[in-house]
Design an enzyme around this catalytic site. Structure first.
Site, PDB file in Angstrom:
ATOM      1  N   LYS A  71       0.854  -1.207   0.000  1.00 54.94           N
ATOM      2  CA  LYS A  71       0.000   0.000   0.000  1.00 54.94           C
ATOM      3  C   LYS A  71       0.884   1.249   0.000  1.00 54.94           C
ATOM      4  O   LYS A  71       1.930   1.268   0.672  1.00 54.94           O
ATOM      5  CB  LYS A  71      -0.882  -0.040   1.249  1.00 54.94           C
ATOM      6  CG  LYS A  71      -1.936   1.054   1.337  1.00 54.94           C
ATOM      7  CD  LYS A  71      -2.784   0.844   2.592  1.00 54.94           C
ATOM      8  CE  LYS A  71      -3.872   1.896   2.705  1.00 54.94           C
ATOM      9  NZ  LYS A  71      -4.649   1.759   3.944  1.00 54.94           N
ATOM     10  N   SER A  81      -9.598  -0.495   7.561  1.00 55.34           N
ATOM     11  CA  SER A  81      -9.107  -0.346   6.198  1.00 55.34           C
ATOM     12  C   SER A  81      -8.473  -1.563   5.571  1.00 55.34           C
ATOM     13  O   SER A  81      -8.146  -1.528   4.392  1.00 55.34           O
ATOM     14  CB  SER A  81      -8.106   0.816   6.135  1.00 55.34           C
ATOM     15  OG  SER A  81      -8.787   2.010   6.412  1.00 55.34           O
ATOM     16  N   SER A 123      -9.489   1.912   3.341  1.00 55.89           N
ATOM     17  CA  SER A 123      -8.649   2.641   2.430  1.00 55.89           C
ATOM     18  C   SER A 123      -7.669   1.760   1.649  1.00 55.89           C
ATOM     19  O   SER A 123      -7.087   2.218   0.662  1.00 55.89           O
ATOM     20  CB  SER A 123      -7.846   3.704   3.178  1.00 55.89           C
ATOM     21  OG  SER A 123      -7.084   3.121   4.193  1.00 55.89           O
TER      22      SER A 123
END
Lengths: 545, 142
Positions: free
Chosen positions: A118, A217, A193
């Protein structure tokens, strides 16, 4: 009454094409002791890859080509990546692994495993933007500890995935750069996210990926994308190199297409780090030591395990399809021998406003470092305060600005007691209520989200509606507990249905139990195929070896 | 999809009537009968002053365009009102928790260590004039 929206197509999770399952394999001594387990390699992509590489059935270069081809074909549809590694560099790393194997040299336990990271986790040799214009083009001078550990074990970083800016959001729509699409239905969000990381594993663009979980997330996108997401206990994994959003809540988490893979990945990145003052010195058990063959399981392998279904999570406001999938999962657990009962967590609904107060407040402090002076984009100005104000105004997106402003408000003199302090008190209550529930039960279960993936744009302009979707996940962050989400069923939507994830919550540092239970649940769940049609539609190589 | 229903306020001040679930040794409260839902509204009014957006923006060092103030104000107002529901909760004698407290005491020795990759650090600085990080002048605003 398992949700049977999707007609069962395949019986095995991994369609093996004309390759015999190897029942045992030798593990060369490696940096990390991966237990010599006696279960079929097809329960874990990572172990399957290791088996194939060491037995010379497949080369790392061939494997890498297969994943890179699939990435290339699926990426225009789903847009998971903000940065893809140079294929030549990636193939060179694969070649190095093959050369070592040819020379009978040791290779790490994650050798040849393609991992996506990420973009709020720092990687030294590629950009790390946090999904924000303010860090566009930024190249950190160091690797995050979690990334360093993966690289040391031989993993190949294939790229940086899309996210909501600095982790603030539940859909990737708040990314400065692009919106990621759900591989199950391209008109829907992948969740957030860590949407890019989840979608990337779902579309089999990589084997496993790292995400971060502050309020859900990792778990919510795992549910939306039909993959496994594992959130560790706060302090289990070093946060060094994770761009801070809410320091008391952030953790780095793992995505995989199987519970075993997320367990192996978590083990690889866990452990004390002197660079993170909140990282725990506790021993990290080998999570894979609990794994067994599906076929060699006793008929009720989880006999006596006390499971608490959190009542507030199957109440009003939860999609009926999700409720039915969770009830099906609960029934499946009972068949495995679990003792199921309903558990009520008094303070459950308070967690959401408490979370958003704490997260906004901490983020307003953490994001003050982005001032355009030492790194990132700098606006031009002839006065220092204006430089700060302009750089931040231009660099931050709307959601980030709003949360900073809300946090600034909640921390202001005169308001601190009313908001921040009260939120911290609510945190105490929630911690205690979870602890009490986990004293009476071995694990707690709930959905990971009140619905399956919704349409892109549906919640964009209504912050409270979007925040409401986090109700199932935020309390776990407030309590600092570990949780695993794994796909358990489908609801209607998209071409073949939309996946739904079951959340399993454990006591602090009890990831071992979560992985054990999740693994058995997954291996005994029949009649579901959690590979999105997109993967088979683009054709090319089978997603598995 | 009923997502607003999830934001409902529960009455936390219930009497601790034990409606025990299962055996007597289970201290678990089944609050179903005791739960009084205060209201389903998300419009709980905070009793404090509403946020002064331009003032907050100055504190946070973010310049806001007028259209942004217009766009953000109602949304932020709505969320702050929603935060206000915590004021109705009885939190006397509850210790605030800074964090989840799962990790213990892990400070390291206060010994400086050399960071090797200084060139990369410098390379990230937008405005660098050896050996200074260059910034514009500071004006004291009144």
């Amino acid at each position: 009454m398992l949700s049977t929206i999707q007609p069962p197509r395949y019986l095995s999770r991994f369609p093996l094409r004309g390759r015999t399952k190897s029942r045992s394999f030798h593990i060369l001594s490696s940096a990390q002791p991966v237990t010599k387990t006696c279960f079929a390699a097809d329960q874990s992509q990572i172990l399957s890859i290791r088996d194939s590489l060491l037995n010379r059935h497949l080369s790392a270069v061939e494997l890498t080509h297969s994943y890179l081809d699939r990435l290339k074909q699926t990426e225009p549809h789903i847009n998971c990546f903000l940065h893809v590694s140079d294929p030549d560099k990636v193939l060179k790393q694969a070649q190095d692994i093959d050369d070592k194997i040819k020379r009978n040299e040791e290779v790490g336990p994650l050798a040849g495993v393609l991992v996506a990271i990420k973009d709020n986790i720092c990687t030294a040799d590629m950009p790390s933007t946090g999904g924000s214009y303010i860090l566009e083009g930024y190249r950190p001078p160091f690797d995050a500890t979690a990334v360093k550990r993966l690289k040391d074990l031989g993993a190949i970083v294939v790229g940086k995935t899309n996210l909501d800016e600095f982790g603030m959001g539940s859909t990737t729509e708040a990314s400065a750069f692009k919106v990621t699409a759900n591989p199950w239905d391209l008109s829907r969000v992948p969740g957030g996210s860590s949407g890019g990381s989840a979608a990337s594993v779902s579309a089999r663009q990589c084997v496993v990926s790292l995400g971060s979980d502050t309020g859900g997330s990792v778990r919510q996108p795992a549910s939306f994308c039909g993959v496994v997401g594992l959130k560790p206990t706060y302090g289990r994994v070093s946060r060094f190199g994770l761009m801070a959003y809410a320091s008391s809540l952030d953790v780095i988490g793992c995505f995989g297409s199987s519970v075993a893979d997320t367990g192996i990945l978590l083990h690889a990145i866990s452990g004390h780090d002197s660079l993170d003052a909140t990282s725990s010195k506790r021993e990290v058990p080998d999570f894979t030591s609990q794994f067994t063959y599906a076929s060699s399981l006793k008929s009720r392998p989880l006999e006596g395990l006390r499971v608490g279904l959190i009542r507030e999570t199957v109440d009003a406001g939860v999609d009926s399809g999700v409720k039915s999938a969770i009830e099906g999962a609960a029934a499946h657990l009972e068949q495995l021998g679990c003792v199921l009962k309903e558990v009520s967590l008094l303070s459950f609904s308070l967690g959401l406003p408490a979370y958003y107060i704490l997260a906004s407040s901490e983020s307003s402090s953490n994001l003050s470092r982005y001032d355009g002076v030492r790194y990132g984009n700098q606006a031009s100005s002839d006065e220092l305060n204006a430089l700060y104000e302009e750089s931040r105004a231009k660099g931050f997106g709307s959601e980030v600005k709003m949360r900073i402003l809300m946090g600034t408000y909640a921390l202001s003199a005169g308001y601190y007691d009313a908001y921040y302090k009260r939120a911290q008190q609510v945190r105490t209550i929630i911690r205690k209520s979870f602890k009490a529930a986990l004293d009476e039960n071995d694990i707690l279960i709930s959905p990971a989200a009140p619905s399956a993936a919704y349409k892109i744009g549906e919640k964009k302009n209504d912050p409270l509606a979007m925040y409401a979707g986090d109700i199932m996940t935020v309390n776990v962050n407030l309590a600092g507990l570990p949780a695993l989400v794994l796909p358990c069923g489908f609801v209607e939507g998209g071409a073949v249905g939309l996946p739904v994830g079951l959340q399993i919550i454990g006591a602090a540092f009890d990831e071992e139990k979560l992985v054990k239970v999740g693994h058995i649940f997954e291996q005994t769940l029949e009649g579901y195929n959690f590979v999105p049609p997109l993967v088979t539609d683009v054709g090319g190589a089978s997603p598995e070896l | 999809m009923g997502s607003r229903a999830l934001l409902m306020l529960t009455n936390f001040n219930f009497k601790a009537t034990v409606s025990s679930f299962g055996s007597a040794s289970n201290p678990f409260f089944l609050i179903k009968n005791n739960l009084r839902i205060r209201n389903f509204s998300t419009k709980t009014r905070s009793s404090l002053q509403p946020p002064d957006l331009p003032g907050l923006a100055e504190t946070a060092r973010i310049s806001l365009a007028p259209n942004e103030v217009e766009e953000f104000a109602p949304k932020i107002g709505q969320v702050i009102d929603w935060f206000g529901q915590l004021q109705a909760v009885d939190l006397d004698n509850v210790e605030p928790a800074i964090r989840a407290d799962t990790e213990g005491d892990n400070l390291r020795e206060d010994v400086p260590q050399t960071f090797e990759n200084k060139e990369a650090l410098i390379a990230s600085v937008p405005s660098y004039e050896e050996p200074y990080i260059k910034v514009p002048k500071v004006l004291n605003k009144e």
